[in-house]
Design a protein around this motif. Structure first.
Motif, PDB file in Angstrom:
ATOM      1  N   LEU A  83       6.587  63.350 -18.390  1.00  0.00           N
ATOM      2  CA  LEU A  83       7.400  64.169 -17.476  1.00  0.00           C
ATOM      3  C   LEU A  83       8.896  64.099 -17.763  1.00  0.00           C
ATOM      4  O   LEU A  83       9.566  65.135 -17.755  1.00  0.00           O
ATOM      5  CB  LEU A  83       7.104  63.769 -16.028  1.00  0.00           C
ATOM      6  N   PRO A  84       9.478  62.912 -18.047  1.00  0.00           N
ATOM      7  CA  PRO A  84      10.920  62.887 -18.347  1.00  0.00           C
ATOM      8  C   PRO A  84      11.296  63.720 -19.571  1.00  0.00           C
ATOM      9  O   PRO A  84      12.387  64.287 -19.629  1.00  0.00           O
ATOM     10  CB  PRO A  84      11.210  61.400 -18.573  1.00  0.00           C
ATOM     11  N   ASN A  85      10.398  63.815 -20.545  1.00  0.00           N
ATOM     12  CA  ASN A  85      10.696  64.590 -21.751  1.00  0.00           C
ATOM     13  C   ASN A  85      10.473  66.088 -21.546  1.00  0.00           C
ATOM     14  O   ASN A  85      10.760  66.875 -22.459  1.00  0.00           O
ATOM     15  CB  ASN A  85       9.831  64.095 -22.917  1.00  0.00           C
ATOM     16  N   LEU A  86       9.956  66.463 -20.399  1.00  0.00           N
ATOM     17  CA  LEU A  86       9.776  67.874 -20.072  1.00  0.00           C
ATOM     18  C   LEU A  86      10.784  68.364 -19.041  1.00  0.00           C
ATOM     19  O   LEU A  86      10.779  69.535 -18.685  1.00  0.00           O
ATOM     20  CB  LEU A  86       8.359  68.112 -19.528  1.00  0.00           C
TER      21      LEU A  86
ATOM     22  N   ALA B   1       2.575  75.274 -12.223  1.00  0.00           N
ATOM     23  CA  ALA B   1       2.762  75.275 -13.674  1.00  0.00           C
ATOM     24  C   ALA B   1       2.857  73.855 -14.220  1.00  0.00           C
ATOM     25  O   ALA B   1       2.300  73.552 -15.294  1.00  0.00           O
ATOM     26  CB  ALA B   1       4.019  76.069 -14.022  1.00  0.00           C
ATOM     27  N   ILE B   2       3.547  72.972 -13.506  1.00  0.00           N
ATOM     28  CA  ILE B   2       3.721  71.601 -13.986  1.00  0.00           C
ATOM     29  C   ILE B   2       2.388  70.857 -14.009  1.00  0.00           C
ATOM     30  O   ILE B   2       2.031  70.208 -15.003  1.00  0.00           O
ATOM     31  CB  ILE B   2       4.755  70.864 -13.107  1.00  0.00           C
ATOM     32  N   VAL B   3       1.632  70.945 -12.922  1.00  0.00           N
ATOM     33  CA  VAL B   3       0.351  70.231 -12.850  1.00  0.00           C
ATOM     34  C   VAL B   3      -0.625  70.769 -13.885  1.00  0.00           C
ATOM     35  O   VAL B   3      -1.240  69.997 -14.645  1.00  0.00           O
ATOM     36  CB  VAL B   3      -0.235  70.347 -11.429  1.00  0.00           C
TER      37      VAL B   3
ATOM     38  N   ILE C 241       1.867  56.670 -17.904  1.00  0.00           N
ATOM     39  CA  ILE C 241       2.294  57.377 -19.115  1.00  0.00           C
ATOM     40  C   ILE C 241       2.871  58.745 -18.765  1.00  0.00           C
ATOM     41  O   ILE C 241       3.906  59.159 -19.299  1.00  0.00           O
ATOM     42  CB  ILE C 241       1.104  57.515 -20.095  1.00  0.00           C
ATOM     43  N   LEU C 242       2.196  59.448 -17.862  1.00  0.00           N
ATOM     44  CA  LEU C 242       2.698  60.758 -17.445  1.00  0.00           C
ATOM     45  C   LEU C 242       4.049  60.631 -16.755  1.00  0.00           C
ATOM     46  O   LEU C 242       4.949  61.453 -16.958  1.00  0.00           O
ATOM     47  CB  LEU C 242       1.687  61.424 -16.506  1.00  0.00           C
ATOM     48  N   LYS C 243       4.194  59.575 -15.948  1.00  0.00           N
ATOM     49  CA  LYS C 243       5.421  59.408 -15.176  1.00  0.00           C
ATOM     50  C   LYS C 243       6.591  58.950 -16.042  1.00  0.00           C
ATOM     51  O   LYS C 243       7.719  59.449 -15.876  1.00  0.00           O
ATOM     52  CB  LYS C 243       5.184  58.402 -14.043  1.00  0.00           C
ATOM     53  N   ARG C 244       6.330  58.050 -16.983  1.00  0.00           N
ATOM     54  CA  ARG C 244       7.419  57.423 -17.724  1.00  0.00           C
ATOM     55  C   ARG C 244       7.707  58.090 -19.074  1.00  0.00           C
ATOM     56  O   ARG C 244       8.831  58.031 -19.567  1.00  0.00           O
ATOM     57  CB  ARG C 244       7.102  55.942 -17.954  1.00  0.00           C
ATOM     58  N   HIS C 245       6.705  58.725 -19.669  1.00  0.00           N
ATOM     59  CA  HIS C 245       6.887  59.226 -21.032  1.00  0.00           C
ATOM     60  C   HIS C 245       6.761  60.745 -21.144  1.00  0.00           C
ATOM     61  O   HIS C 245       7.486  61.353 -21.945  1.00  0.00           O
ATOM     62  CB  HIS C 245       5.869  58.568 -21.975  1.00  0.00           C
TER      63      HIS C 245
ATOM     64  N   THR D  32       3.590  69.262 -24.094  1.00  0.00           N
ATOM     65  CA  THR D  32       2.836  68.046 -23.794  1.00  0.00           C
ATOM     66  C   THR D  32       1.888  67.693 -24.934  1.00  0.00           C
ATOM     67  O   THR D  32       1.696  66.506 -25.246  1.00  0.00           O
ATOM     68  CB  THR D  32       2.046  68.227 -22.485  1.00  0.00           C
ATOM     69  N   LEU D  33       1.261  68.702 -25.546  1.00  0.00           N
ATOM     70  CA  LEU D  33       0.408  68.448 -26.713  1.00  0.00           C
ATOM     71  C   LEU D  33       1.186  67.744 -27.809  1.00  0.00           C
ATOM     72  O   LEU D  33       0.671  66.817 -28.470  1.00  0.00           O
ATOM     73  CB  LEU D  33      -0.154  69.774 -27.231  1.00  0.00           C
ATOM     74  N   LYS D  34       2.434  68.143 -28.027  1.00  0.00           N
ATOM     75  CA  LYS D  34       3.247  67.526 -29.068  1.00  0.00           C
ATOM     76  C   LYS D  34       3.666  66.109 -28.694  1.00  0.00           C
ATOM     77  O   LYS D  34       3.567  65.183 -29.518  1.00  0.00           O
ATOM     78  CB  LYS D  34       4.481  68.394 -29.327  1.00  0.00           C
ATOM     79  N   ILE D  35       4.128  65.933 -27.444  1.00  0.00           N
ATOM     80  CA  ILE D  35       4.618  64.613 -27.026  1.00  0.00           C
ATOM     81  C   ILE D  35       3.489  63.596 -26.979  1.00  0.00           C
ATOM     82  O   ILE D  35       3.677  62.410 -27.322  1.00  0.00           O
ATOM     83  CB  ILE D  35       5.315  64.728 -25.651  1.00  0.00           C
ATOM     84  N   SER D  36       2.292  64.025 -26.576  1.00  0.00           N
ATOM     85  CA  SER D  36       1.178  63.080 -26.435  1.00  0.00           C
ATOM     86  C   SER D  36       0.724  62.500 -27.766  1.00  0.00           C
ATOM     87  O   SER D  36      -0.011  61.500 -27.790  1.00  0.00           O
ATOM     88  CB  SER D  36      -0.004  63.778 -25.748  1.00  0.00           C
ATOM     89  N   GLN D  37       1.149  63.098 -28.870  1.00  0.00           N
ATOM     90  CA  GLN D  37       0.779  62.589 -30.188  1.00  0.00           C
ATOM     91  C   GLN D  37       1.847  61.696 -30.803  1.00  0.00           C
ATOM     92  O   GLN D  37       1.654  61.179 -31.923  1.00  0.00           O
ATOM     93  CB  GLN D  37       0.515  63.769 -31.144  1.00  0.00           C
TER      94      GLN D  37
END
Length: 468
Positions: A372-375, A258-260, A366-370, A344-349
């Protein structure tokens, strides 16, 4: 020198050890992440958090003890001279040793809780040779009594003895824990404010109750016996390992998928998003029970056609159980995938992610620092919630006949066997009681604990609390 026992390592045992290792690594990682450490401190700063954690930890400990398997060495046949050592086909665990002879004290058929006689009338031959219908005495219940009239007084006394043993062990553990806390306070100079007293009281109650049940269970059938004469309390305790494993392993299998898929779909969008949506939409369109039942039956056919891979019967049951965990895992990730994709759609914007792209930072960073931590709060909350859901799912699957192998102890199998017994007159209710009580306690504790995890990790909850 030959050992009196032969260690046995089942597939699920490896996963239990892996689970324990992951828990230890997670606890060590909290030292490097003060933010998460403060959130977990918020979870354990309440009495409910402490109480439910001790209960869940008790279940995990029992599951671990039941995952240390071995086979006993068989006694040589009288008159046979051989140097070869043979081991029993029966696989035991450390939990079996702690439970004593409870699992071996089988009767002919049903017996009521704490009864000295069978529940079913049988033909009994009297001293004068006549045959009458009566309830015969049990073989393994109250044999130490001089008279059946002493039963009530003996049960009270033996209950006190068993509870005292459990409380003595709890006292030792509490003293050791107090010393550890005092040593940590002296080293840091900070006094702990966590409600440890609630944890200690819960630990004393759990160990006192276990001591009472185990001690009394070796003298009587505390929860009676089933149709085959097996002790219901023993089967209920053995079912803890199955419930803990299917709750944790299934969730751990589903989460990486699910995460990937969820993060990839929400971050990369385009054709990646289309493919992921197609996969989980197709999976969701298939009735879950039918898909699981078909997969389990296919694997059962493979087991029956390849007996050479399994030395004893329990290894077959363990392989089917492992397959069930895998099947449940790969069929239950769609819901979490949708949540992660949308978030992720929301955070990426957001501005800081767009700024990271502008500075040329790579996707991996970006995935590691911004992202994934917010999820993490969604992943954490879903894990705890899905745990209790999978425990209940095992009971439902066993109820319809496609769950755990009947030779393997599980609460679902006990509930499945009890459905016909509830229609009897008089009703055989005790075979359902042990599974129901232990399942209710575990699921309730997991749900209460998940509520606290949600309050601590969900940003919306923290913002609302700050405003209030």
């Amino acid at each position: 020198m030959d050992l009196a026992i032969k260690p046995v390592l089942l597939g699920t045992d490896l996963l239990v050890y892996l689970l324990i290792a992951m828990i230890v690594m997670f606890l060590l990682s909290l030292k490097k992440n003060p933010q998460n450490r403060d959130r977990w401190r918020q979870v354990f700063s309440t009495r409910t958090g402490m109480v439910t954690f001790v209960i869940i930890l008790s279940y995990i400990s029992i599951a671990l003890l039941d995952s240390l398997h071995f086979r006993k060495q068989m006694e040589p046949v009288a008159g046979q001279e051989t140097t070869e050592v043979y081991y029993s086909n029966t696989i035991n665990s450390v939990l079996d040793v702690m439970l004593g002879e409870m699992g071996e004290n089988t009767e002919r058929t049903y017996s009521a809780p704490l009864s000295l006689k069978s529940w079913v009338n049988e033909n009994v031959i009297a001293e004068d040779g006549s045959i009458t219908r009566a309830q015969p005495a049990l073989v393994h219940a109250g044999q130490h009594l001089e008279s059946p009239d002493d039963k009530v007084a003996d049960i009270i006394w033996q209950s006190l003895v068993g509870a005292a043993k459990g409380l003595a062990l709890a006292a030792v553990l509490i003293v050791l824990h107090k010393q550890m806390i005092a040593r940590g306070e002296r080293a840091t100079g900070i006094r702990s404010t966590l409600p440890w007293r609630s944890a200690w009281i819960t630990l004393a109650i759990v160990l006192g109750l276990l001591g009472l049940l185990i001690h009394l269970g070796n003298l009587y059938h505390v929860l009676g016996t089933d149709q085959a004469g097996n002790d219901t309390l023993y089967d209920s305790l053995k079912g803890i390992r199955t419930a803990v494993l299917i709750g944790t392993l299934t969730t751990l299998i589903a989460m990486p998928i699910a995460i990937v898929f969820g993060i990839s779909a929400g971050y990369f969008k385009g054709w990646v998003d289309d493919v992921v949506q197609y996969i989980y939409t197709t999976l969701s369109s298939i009735p879950g029970l039918l898909l699981i039942a078909a997969s389990v039956l296919m694997f059962q056919v493979w087991i029956d056609n390849n007996p050479q891979f399994f030395e004893v019967a329990l290894e077959k049951a363990d392989a089917k159980f492992l397959a069930l965990c895998f099947i449940l895992g790969i069929t239950s990730w769609a819901t979490l995938c949708r949540l992660l994709r949308a978030e992720t759609l929301k955070i990426s914007q957001l501005d800081y992610v767009e700024a990271a792209h502008a500075f040329g930072i790579g996707h991996a960073q970006i995935l590691k620092r911004h992202i994934l931590p917010n999820l993490s709060h969604i992943i954490m909350i879903t894990f705890v919630l899905d745990f209790s859901g999978m425990v209940l799912a095992e009971a439902v699957l066993s109820y319809i006949g496609v769950g755990i192998d009947p030779t393997m102890a599980s609460w679902g199998n006990m509930i499945n066997l009890a459905r016909a017994e509830l229609a009897r007159e008089p009703m055989v209710w005790w075979n359902l009681s042990g599974a129901f009580f232990l399942m209710f306690t575990l699921v309730l504790s997991a749900n209460l604990f998940s509520d606290l995890v949600r309050d601590a990790f969900d940003p919306k909850t923290r913002v609302e609390a700050a405003k209030a």
